[in-house]
Enzyme design. Structure first.
Site, PDB file in Angstrom:
ATOM      1  N   ARG A 158       0.812  -1.222   0.000  1.00  0.00           N
ATOM      2  CA  ARG A 158       0.000   0.000   0.000  1.00  0.00           C
ATOM      3  C   ARG A 158       0.844   1.270   0.000  1.00  0.00           C
ATOM      4  NH1 ARG A 158      -3.880   2.601   4.537  1.00  0.00           N
ATOM      5  NH2 ARG A 158      -5.591   3.330   3.209  1.00  0.00           N
ATOM      6  N   ALA A 183      -7.068   7.329  -0.285  1.00  0.00           N
ATOM      7  CA  ALA A 183      -6.917   5.882  -0.380  1.00  0.00           C
ATOM      8  C   ALA A 183      -7.888   5.288   0.632  1.00  0.00           C
ATOM      9  CB  ALA A 183      -5.486   5.471  -0.063  1.00  0.00           C
ATOM     10  N   SER A 184      -8.845   4.506   0.164  1.00  0.00           N
ATOM     11  CA  SER A 184      -9.893   3.980   1.033  1.00  0.00           C
ATOM     12  C   SER A 184      -9.330   3.055   2.093  1.00  0.00           C
ATOM     13  CB  SER A 184     -10.929   3.225   0.201  1.00  0.00           C
ATOM     14  OG  SER A 184     -11.479   4.059  -0.783  1.00  0.00           O
ATOM     15  N   ALA A 185     -10.085   2.893   3.181  1.00  0.00           N
ATOM     16  CA  ALA A 185      -9.699   1.944   4.219  1.00  0.00           C
ATOM     17  C   ALA A 185      -9.565   0.558   3.594  1.00  0.00           C
ATOM     18  CB  ALA A 185     -10.725   1.938   5.330  1.00  0.00           C
TER      19      ALA A 185
END
Length: 396
Positions: free
Chosen positions: A40, A101-103
């Site tokens: 990530r 950036a989504s969970a």
């Protein structure tokens, strides 16, 4: 601060364990492999924005605060990657998030909901950092993934990051509301931004039997995940689930303000009172908000704390999205209050409508989003409870 491959893999595995705890089950093996192949932190910009103790967004630079930056990168939480549509905030302005950036747990929940299999072709709306596109490309192959990003700078950065990680799905800079017909049709359309209406282009570009998955936005509450199946007659139908709150598709944004856009000095509202605590109707329960919002359709609300009104501690404002009708309900701070002053202006008495919607929610067993569904046929959106025959046209 830089990490070697062993540190990267350890960080990703730790994140996958956190996601497992949130989902209640382990991430599927194919998605674990994708996460390990595309760590990530490689997809996050050097400058991110994190909330402080006051809820404000503060800049966090990787070079200046590497430990804080890496901790955020591998937490199961959303990370704001752009504010103010890429414009530098003025010195006295609060920055507002425009891309993130989504969970990770939300990302993997949505990937599961897509129910993908080999050979499927996916259109992603909202490239952002490019991380979800990386997962999709790892799983399906570069040629089966098209991702559309409206922001040119974000699209360029995502394209470069994907290439640096040996991935090359099609990254298109365009308005996601229009989909991308040049490579249609698709088996799946997956949005990483919320919509108040499902764009017709998404349905037209999805194969019959295909799936559209999108976060949902309603003027009353931005909450819920919608999964639609496209039918052979060109309509789409499906259900909501109580997950996700995303930024709205830029083409569908509405940034209304009560005193700028709605209330005018010359307005003369009708005065009445209610025995229903306004806090119950707006903001205390996400389930109530979801139901009330969809019964009303085109009404939004905002709380005004400590307005300059004698005897008023909080005021609830309601307004239509076309700014032609509004209402206000006052609370004096007394927890034992049983009457509340009501002011209503315009052709619609919005508090009366909201009170009726709240009563409807209670009389139907206080349903959450999972009991609601949506049928889209052309421009018409019909919301329903439990089954399509129990529906109404969504106003707005």
């Amino acid at each position: 601060m830089s990490w070697n491959q062993q540190q990267e893999q350890a960080a990703v595995r730790g994140l996958l364990l956190a996601v497992r705890d949130e989902l209640g089950h382990a991430v599927a093996g194919e998605w674990q492999a994708a996460a390990l192949a595309a760590p990530r932190h490689r997809f996050l910009p050097e400058l991110i924005w994190l909330r402080d103790d006051q809820g404000r967004y503060m800049a966090c630079d990787r070079l200046a605060s590497p430990e804080v930056w890496f901790t955020a990168a591998y937490a199961d939480d959303a990370v704001v990657t752009q504010v103010n549509d890429g414009e530098a905030p003025a010195e006295d302005d609060e920055p507002w998030p425009s891309s993130s950036a989504s969970a990770p747990s939300v990302v993997f929940r949505m990937l599961e909901a897509l129910d993908l299999s080999a050979g499927m072709k996916v259109l992603e709306i909202g490239t952002g950092t490019g991380l979800t596109a990386a997962y999709l490309a790892h799983r399906l192959g570069d040629s089966n993934v098209v991702t559309v990003e409206v922001d040119e700078a974000l699209a360029e950065r995502a394209r470069a990051t994907l290439k640096a990680n040996s991935l090359s799905p099609s990254v298109i800079c365009a308005d996601g509301q229009d989909g991308w017909k040049q490579q249609a049709p698709y088996d799946r359309v997956s949005a990483t931004c919320s919509v108040t209406r499902v764009p017709i282009a998404w349905i037209e570009q999805t194969k019959p039997g295909g799936v559209i998955l999108t976060p949902w936005d309603n003027p009353w509450i931005c909450w819920g995940l919608l999964r639609l199946a496209v039918r052979g007659d060109g309509a789409a139908e499906g259900r909501f689930s109580p997950y996700s709150a995303f930024m709205t598709l830029r083409a569908q944004r509405q940034q209304l303000r009560i005193y700028r856009d709605v209330v005018r000095d010359e307005h003369r509202p009708d005065e009445s009172s209610t025995g229903l605590d306004p806090r119950l109707v707006a903001g205390e329960s996400w389930e109530a908000d979801f139901a009330v919002g969809h019964r009303l359709g085109d009404v939004w609300y905002v709380w005004h704390d400590e307005p300059e009104m004698e005897g008023v501690q909080r005021r609830l404002w309601l307004a239509t999205t076309d700014c032609t009708s509004w209402a206000a309900v006052d609370w004096d701070g007394d927890e034992n209050a049983n009457r509340y002053a009501v002011w209503q202006y315009g052709s619609r008495h919005l508090w009366d409508e909201a009170e009726a919607a709240y009563g409807w929610w209670g009389s139907h067993g206080r349903p959450g989003p999972e009991r609601f569904g949506l049928t889209v046929n052309g421009e018409e959106h019909r919301i329903w409870l439990d089954a399509p025959e129990n529906g109404w046209t969504l106003r707005g």
